[in-house]
Design a protein around this motif. Structure first.
Motif, mmCIF file in Angstrom:
data_model
loop_
_atom_site.group_PDB
_atom_site.id
_atom_site.type_symbol
_atom_site.label_atom_id
_atom_site.label_comp_id
_atom_site.label_asym_id
_atom_site.label_seq_id
_atom_site.Cartn_x
_atom_site.Cartn_y
_atom_site.Cartn_z
ATOM 1 N N GLN A 108 -12.364 -13.507 7.583
ATOM 2 C CA GLN A 108 -13.342 -13.017 6.607
ATOM 3 C C GLN A 108 -13.360 -11.501 6.647
ATOM 4 O OE1 GLN A 108 -16.871 -14.867 8.152
ATOM 5 N NE2 GLN A 108 -16.613 -16.706 6.910
ATOM 6 N N SER A 109 -13.297 -10.902 5.464
ATOM 7 C CA SER A 109 -13.399 -9.448 5.384
ATOM 8 C C SER A 109 -14.117 -9.078 4.093
ATOM 9 C CB SER A 109 -12.002 -8.817 5.397
ATOM 10 O OG SER A 109 -12.102 -7.420 5.310
ATOM 11 N N PRO A 110 -15.205 -8.376 4.181
ATOM 12 C CA PRO A 110 -15.803 -7.830 5.398
ATOM 13 C C PRO A 110 -16.420 -8.939 6.235
ATOM 14 C CG PRO A 110 -17.187 -7.339 3.512
ATOM 15 C CD PRO A 110 -15.948 -7.993 2.978
ATOM 16 N N GLY A 111 -16.438 -8.706 7.532
ATOM 17 C CA GLY A 111 -16.959 -9.708 8.460
ATOM 18 C C GLY A 111 -18.397 -9.448 8.840
ATOM 19 N N SER A 112 -18.978 -10.396 9.501
ATOM 20 C CA SER A 112 -20.356 -10.263 9.992
ATOM 21 C C SER A 112 -20.422 -9.440 11.264
ATOM 22 C CB SER A 112 -20.949 -11.644 10.285
ATOM 23 O OG SER A 112 -20.861 -12.474 9.157
ATOM 24 N N HIS A 113 -19.284 -9.303 11.968
ATOM 25 C CA HIS A 113 -19.266 -8.628 13.256
ATOM 26 C C HIS A 113 -18.412 -7.366 13.255
ATOM 27 C CE1 HIS A 113 -20.142 -12.902 14.037
ATOM 28 N NE2 HIS A 113 -21.012 -12.405 14.893
ATOM 29 N N GLY A 114 -17.926 -6.976 12.117
ATOM 30 C CA GLY A 114 -17.073 -5.799 12.016
ATOM 31 C C GLY A 114 -16.415 -5.759 10.644
ATOM 32 N N GLU A 115 -15.352 -4.967 10.541
ATOM 33 C CA GLU A 115 -14.677 -4.868 9.253
ATOM 34 C C GLU A 115 -14.017 -6.177 8.859
ATOM 35 O OE1 GLU A 115 -12.795 -1.027 8.227
ATOM 36 O OE2 GLU A 115 -13.046 -0.638 10.377
ATOM 37 N N TYR A 116 -13.644 -6.972 9.861
ATOM 38 C CA TYR A 116 -13.157 -8.324 9.599
ATOM 39 C C TYR A 116 -13.545 -9.223 10.758
ATOM 40 C CZ TYR A 116 -9.345 -7.468 12.906
ATOM 41 O OH TYR A 116 -8.615 -7.185 14.042
ATOM 42 N N ASP A 117 -13.639 -10.516 10.484
ATOM 43 C CA ASP A 117 -13.857 -11.538 11.512
ATOM 44 C C ASP A 117 -12.655 -12.466 11.488
ATOM 45 O OD1 ASP A 117 -16.335 -10.443 11.940
ATOM 46 O OD2 ASP A 117 -17.466 -12.088 11.032
#
Length: 140
Positions: A108-117
């Protein structure tokens, strides 16, 4: 043939059974200690694959200025999604690797924990869990 029987070489049925029982006992004692390590090996393999995919994603970002979107997915590492600066493929193999439990990694991008998960749900295929069932993630 009768000479073989008389000279006493070979094993009796009792001797063979005793050896089989000893091997069975050893397997019963050692086996349970080895099988949990198999699960840890799969967790380690998933972490290593996520790290390698993360390096490929970082190279994609260096070339294009952004990470692939969720809709482009990890396939953008192999095939040009029409992004300026794409200089791939970014993976050595022509197929996106699957996790050690033969399921696709979740990106996933954008992610919930950073730029991507980027993660795998582990052996059970569902969020959470402990041991081999625990999630393997790019952010931990």
């Amino acid at each position: 043939m009768t000479d073989r029987i008389r000279d006493g070489r070979g094993f009796t049925l009792i001797e063979l059974l005793v050896v089989m029982v000893i091997i069975g006992l050893l397997a019963a004692l050692v086996g349970p200690k080895l099988f949990p390590r198999l699960g840890k090996g799969k967790q380690s393999a998933a972490k290593a694959q996520i790290e390698l995919l993360g390096q490929a994603l970082d190279q994609f970002r260096l070339d294009t200025g952004r990470y692939p979107t969720t809709s482009e997915g990890l396939e953008a590492l192999l095939q040009d999604p029409g992004v300026e600066g794409w200089d791939g493929p970014y993976l050595r193999k022509s197929v996106i690797p699957r996790d050690p439990w033969n399921r696709p990694y979740i990106y996933q991008s954008p992610g919930s924990h950073g730029e991507y998960d980027l993660y795998s749900y582990g052996r059970d295929g569902s969020p959470g869990g402990e041991g081999e069932d625990s999630d393997v993630t790019s952010w931990q």
